[in-house]
Design an enzyme around this catalytic site. Structure first.
Site, short mmCIF file in Angstrom:
data_model
loop_
_atom_site.label_atom_id
_atom_site.label_comp_id
_atom_site.label_asym_id
_atom_site.label_seq_id
_atom_site.Cartn_x
_atom_site.Cartn_y
_atom_site.Cartn_z
N ASN A 217 3.93 6.64 15.16
CA ASN A 217 4.48 6.04 13.94
C ASN A 217 5.69 6.85 13.50
O ASN A 217 5.55 7.99 13.05
CB ASN A 217 3.38 6.05 12.88
CG ASN A 217 3.86 5.64 11.50
OD1 ASN A 217 4.98 5.17 11.34
ND2 ASN A 217 3.01 5.82 10.52
N ASN B 207 -3.07 6.42 16.82
CA ASN B 207 -1.87 6.34 16.00
C ASN B 207 -1.56 7.72 15.42
O ASN B 207 -2.35 8.32 14.71
CB ASN B 207 -2.09 5.32 14.87
CG ASN B 207 -0.84 5.07 14.06
OD1 ASN B 207 -0.48 5.85 13.19
ND2 ASN B 207 -0.18 3.96 14.33
N GLY C 129 1.66 -9.63 9.48
CA GLY C 129 1.21 -10.87 8.87
C GLY C 129 0.31 -11.75 9.69
O GLY C 129 -0.04 -12.85 9.26
N CYS D 74 7.66 7.96 9.20
CA CYS D 74 7.46 9.08 8.28
C CYS D 74 8.76 9.82 8.02
O CYS D 74 9.60 9.93 8.90
CB CYS D 74 6.48 10.09 8.86
SG CYS D 74 5.11 9.33 9.66
N ASN E 176 0.85 -1.19 0.00
CA ASN E 176 0.00 0.00 0.00
C ASN E 176 0.88 1.23 0.00
O ASN E 176 1.95 1.26 0.60
CB ASN E 176 -0.95 -0.01 1.20
CG ASN E 176 -0.35 0.64 2.44
OD1 ASN E 176 -0.38 1.88 2.58
ND2 ASN E 176 0.22 -0.16 3.31
N ILE F 99 5.87 -4.68 13.71
CA ILE F 99 6.61 -3.82 12.81
C ILE F 99 5.66 -3.08 11.87
O ILE F 99 4.55 -3.56 11.60
CB ILE F 99 7.61 -4.63 11.96
CG1 ILE F 99 6.92 -5.71 11.17
CG2 ILE F 99 8.73 -5.17 12.81
CD1 ILE F 99 7.82 -6.51 10.23
N GLY G 256 -3.35 -6.37 10.74
CA GLY G 256 -3.45 -5.34 9.70
C GLY G 256 -4.15 -5.83 8.46
O GLY G 256 -5.37 -5.95 8.42
N GLY H 236 1.23 -8.34 5.26
CA GLY H 236 0.45 -9.54 5.01
C GLY H 236 1.24 -10.77 5.47
O GLY H 236 2.37 -10.64 5.95
C1 LIG Z 1 -3.62 -0.13 3.89
C2 LIG Z 1 -2.69 0.04 5.05
C3 LIG Z 1 -2.61 1.28 5.70
C4 LIG Z 1 -1.75 1.47 6.79
N1 LIG Z 1 -1.71 2.68 7.42
C5 LIG Z 1 -0.94 2.85 8.54
C6 LIG Z 1 -0.97 4.08 9.29
O1 LIG Z 1 -1.70 5.01 8.96
N2 LIG Z 1 -0.16 4.19 10.38
C7 LIG Z 1 0.66 3.15 10.79
O2 LIG Z 1 1.35 3.28 11.80
N3 LIG Z 1 0.68 1.98 10.11
C8 LIG Z 1 -0.09 1.81 9.01
N4 LIG Z 1 -0.09 0.59 8.34
C9 LIG Z 1 0.78 -0.50 8.83
C10 LIG Z 1 0.00 -1.49 9.70
O3 LIG Z 1 -0.56 -0.83 10.82
C11 LIG Z 1 0.90 -2.65 10.15
O4 LIG Z 1 1.98 -2.14 10.91
C12 LIG Z 1 1.48 -3.44 8.99
O5 LIG Z 1 0.58 -3.50 7.92
C13 LIG Z 1 1.92 -4.85 9.36
O6 LIG Z 1 0.84 -5.66 9.75
P1 LIG Z 1 0.04 -6.67 8.74
O7 LIG Z 1 1.08 -7.53 8.08
O8 LIG Z 1 -0.87 -7.41 9.64
O9 LIG Z 1 -0.65 -5.81 7.75
C14 LIG Z 1 -0.93 0.39 7.24
C15 LIG Z 1 -1.03 -0.86 6.59
C16 LIG Z 1 -1.90 -1.05 5.53
C17 LIG Z 1 -1.97 -2.41 4.87
#
Ligand SMILES: Cc1cc2nc3c(=O)[nH]c(=O)nc-3n(C[C@H](O)[C@H](O)[C@H](O)COP(=O)(O)O)c2cc1C
Ligand SMILES: Cc1cc2nc3c(=O)[nH]c(=O)nc-3n(C[C@H](O)[C@H](O)[C@H](O)COP(=O)(O)OP(=O)(O)OC[C@H]3O[C@@H](n4cnc5c(N)ncnc54)[C@H](O)[C@@H]3O)c2cc1C
Ligand code: FES
Lengths: 243, 303
Positions: free
Chosen positions: B128, B100, B245, B131, B69, B192, B266, B218
């Site tokens: 977070n 967040n 994931g 950035c 993303n 992470i 996520g 993922g």
């Molecule tokens: C579509 C999308 C938007 C995300 N937006 C943010 C965000 O705004 N702030 C943040 O700290 N992490 C954001 N993340 C990261 C997730 O919070 C998470 O740390 C990361 O996706 C790993 O977890 P997962 O493998 O379960 O997706 C985003 C992830 C996805 C997929």
């Protein structure tokens, strides 16, 4: 939105690379034409968004074009296959503003959502014209379906091998209409935006993460603020679109 | 009866499940589907000082067992989040939430944390630091011990709520960054964030997402996340919210064994909107299967 397990009832080839798939299963989440479903395919991570071509109680039909891995896999799925589907996504078309003789305009795989819409408009007692745009005669599908429900149906082909030669805009200039609805490739939508004489509704596509408004993957800017194509769309009204 | 309760900096969660920031919006889409009060908590969409549209589309690309993303922190800005989103959220979620917060300068982080500090609904502030720092040549705050510690110190001075620093995995040594945050006063670590990734469309021969690269997450990143959480757990004495994931109750247990006190889910929410509910329902049986009576007892159990 509902999460439903659909069973494939039929999966039939319409043209070289376009297929029609009929599902059996609960359709109660569908509230408007122009909505879409999001299909989970084993082994692929993201779901595939596909418009609703037709919908009855316990039966939903889509028409899809094979363009990549997921649609290729779908084209090979036998009858009886079960699929995990999110049903009733998106805002859909608002038929209440159509006037007495609206025109529905589809281009390529933008044709499918126009059929369920046309059925709704006809059920509301409106006189509907359908303009279906394709590149050439052997890509044409859906013409008989629109004719069968009583639409005046005009096919356009870019090479002139069937119907009016040219683009959907070439057919549009010769008809009278109170309002229009359209779905198709973006250049076609833009041409219609400029050529149309009335207000209308446009259905857009975007790459999607979720399809139900959670990820902000599909956002676009409109004159009415930021919108998510999957949840606040896919249908936008002419007045709000920023190209 | 098994016990799924865990405790994050004095806040007791009914279970360790927290939908991850950016994948659960402000909760409403999910509240239409099930009662989201079954969740341990949830982390709302990354919020910045100013409203942001984010990056141009396409922002999403499919990957093997995951997705990229490049949303780019689309959010209505901290003022609107407080005046519009939180009151709406209060109606469907009655537990403390994880706020967040993102920023592009120290001042922006401080500004947002100071504002959100006054919100009773907020239990934990998750900062977070992935950035880019506009004053630091665009390098992300999360890529050096110094800048990570600087953000931690700055926000800690303006809030009394627990501050969890959310780490980027796109670094040489995540352990030293976690330690730097702990020394600077962080109450916990969230980890992470997404891994940098790219897909290229063979038809156009160009990257799929407009921004070329984006964040990969993922199931594919679970092993990466486990290894990082495992190492950070050995190096710090503050709690870790583990993510990356996770899609099943088994994954939750694995992440907790690596050292996480709670977990975030996520991308899985986007594929299956009911996934958190399913995991919460599955958890007791899976715990029993592996002889776990009290979930708290397994935190860091793999060490
Ligand atoms: C579509 C999308 C938007 C995300 N937006 C943010 C965000 O705004 N702030 C943040 O700290 N992490 C954001 N993340 C990261 C997730 O919070 C998470 O740390 C990361 O996706 C790993 O977890 P997962 O493998 O379960 O997706 C985003 C992830 C996805 C997929
Ligand atoms: C609201 C909506 C309605 C749609 N309705 C139809 C329809 O009725 N009939 C039809 O044939 N097609 C329709 N599409 C396009 C269809 O979603 C894509 O052709 C399909 O996702 C391609 O999948 P693939 O695995 O074959 O292609 P791949 O290129 O292998 O897919 C890779 C990724 O890109 C995404 N993707 C690729 N092309 C598109 C696209 N044009 N739009 C959105 N995502 C895309 C896929 O979903 C997948 O995540 C619609 C798209 C949207 C957004
Ligand atoms: S695809 Fe997730 S918000 Fe539209």
């Amino acid at each position: 939105m509902n999460n439903v397990i659909y069973t494939i009832k039929s999966n039939e080839k319409l043209t070289e690379n376009v297929f029609k798939m009929v599902f059996e299963g609960d359709t109660s989440a569908v509230t408007a034409s122009g909505q879409f479903i999001n299909i989970k395919i084993d082994s692929l991570y993201l779901r595939r968004p596909i418009s609703i071509f037709d919908c009855k109680e316990n039966e939903l039909t889509i028409i899809y074009k094979v363009v990549g891995t997921g649609t290729e896999m779908m084209s090979k799925m036998p009858v009886g296959t079960k699929l995990d589907v999110l049903v009733g996504l998106g805002n859909g078309f608002d038929t209440s503003v159509s006037g007495d003789n609206p025109v529905v305009i589809g281009g390529g795989v933008g044709v499918p959502p126009m059929y369920y819409l046309a059925k709704k408009l006809i059920a509301e007692g409106k006189k509907v014209t359908a303009i279906l745009g394709f590149n050439k005669a052997d890509e044409v599908f859906g013409k008989e379906d629109f004719e069968a429900i009583g639409c005046r149906t005009i096919v356009t082909t870019v090479d002139g091998s069937m119907g009016v030669k040219g683009f959907v805009t070439d057919a549009l200039k010769d008809i009278d209409y109170s309002y229009f609805f359209t779905c198709g490739p973006e250049p076609m939508l833009k041409a219609l935006y400029n050529a149309s004489e009335t207000s209308g509704q446009f259905s857009f596509e975007e790459r999607m993460g979720c399809g139900f408004g959670a990820c902000m993957g599909c956002s676009c800017k409109t004159k009415y603020g930021n919108k998510r194509i999957c949840k606040d769309g896919p249908v936008l009204v002419k007045e709000e679109i920023i190209w | 009866m098994v016990n799924t309760k865990v405790n994050l900096s004095g806040i007791e969660l009914d279970n360790p499940l927290i939908p991850a920031s950016g994948t659960f919006g402000f909760g409403y889409e999910f509240a239409e589907l099930y009662d989201i009060n079954i969740l341990g908590s949830f982390s709302f969409k990354g919020t910045t000082k100013e409203p942001r549209f984010g990056n141009p589309t396409p922002r999403i690309a499919e990957c093997y067992s995951g997705m990229i993303n490049s949303v780019g922190l689309q959010n209505p800005g901290i003022e609107k989040v407080i005046s519009e989103e939180l009151p709406k959220l209060r109606e469907c979620f009655h537990k403390p939430v994880v706020a967040n917060i993102s920023g592009f300068s120290l001042d922006e982080y401080v500004y947002c944390c100071e504002k959100i500090d006054k919100e009773e609904q907020v239990g934990i502030i998750e900062v977070n630091i992935s950035c880019p720092n506009v004053h630091g040549g665009g390098m992300s705050f999360g890529t050096s011990c110094e800048s990570a510690a600087e953000v931690t110190k700055a926000v800690k001075a303006f809030t009394s709520k627990p501050v969890y620093i959310k780490l980027s995995p796109n670094v040489t040594d995540i352990v030293s960054i976690a330690k730097a945050c702990e020394e600077a006063g962080a109450d916990g670590i969230s980890m992470i964030n997404t891994l940098m990734g790219m897909r290229i469309d063979l038809k156009t021969k160009k990257p799929v997402v407009y921004n070329k690269s984006g964040g990969y997450s993922g199931p594919a990143i679970l092993p990466v996340a486990l290894s990082m959480v495992y190492k950070v757990y050995e190096a710090v004495n503050i709690p870790i919210i583990g993510m990356g994931g996770i899609s099943t109750a088994e994954n939750v247990i694995e992440m907790m064994l690596a050292g996480a006190t709670a977990v975030e889910i996520g991308a899985a929410n986007l594929i299956d909107p009911f996934v958190c509910k399913k995991i919460i329902e599955d958890l007791p049986a899976v715990m029993q299967k592996y002889g776990i009576n009290n979930l708290k007892d397994i935190i860091g159990g793999a060490h």
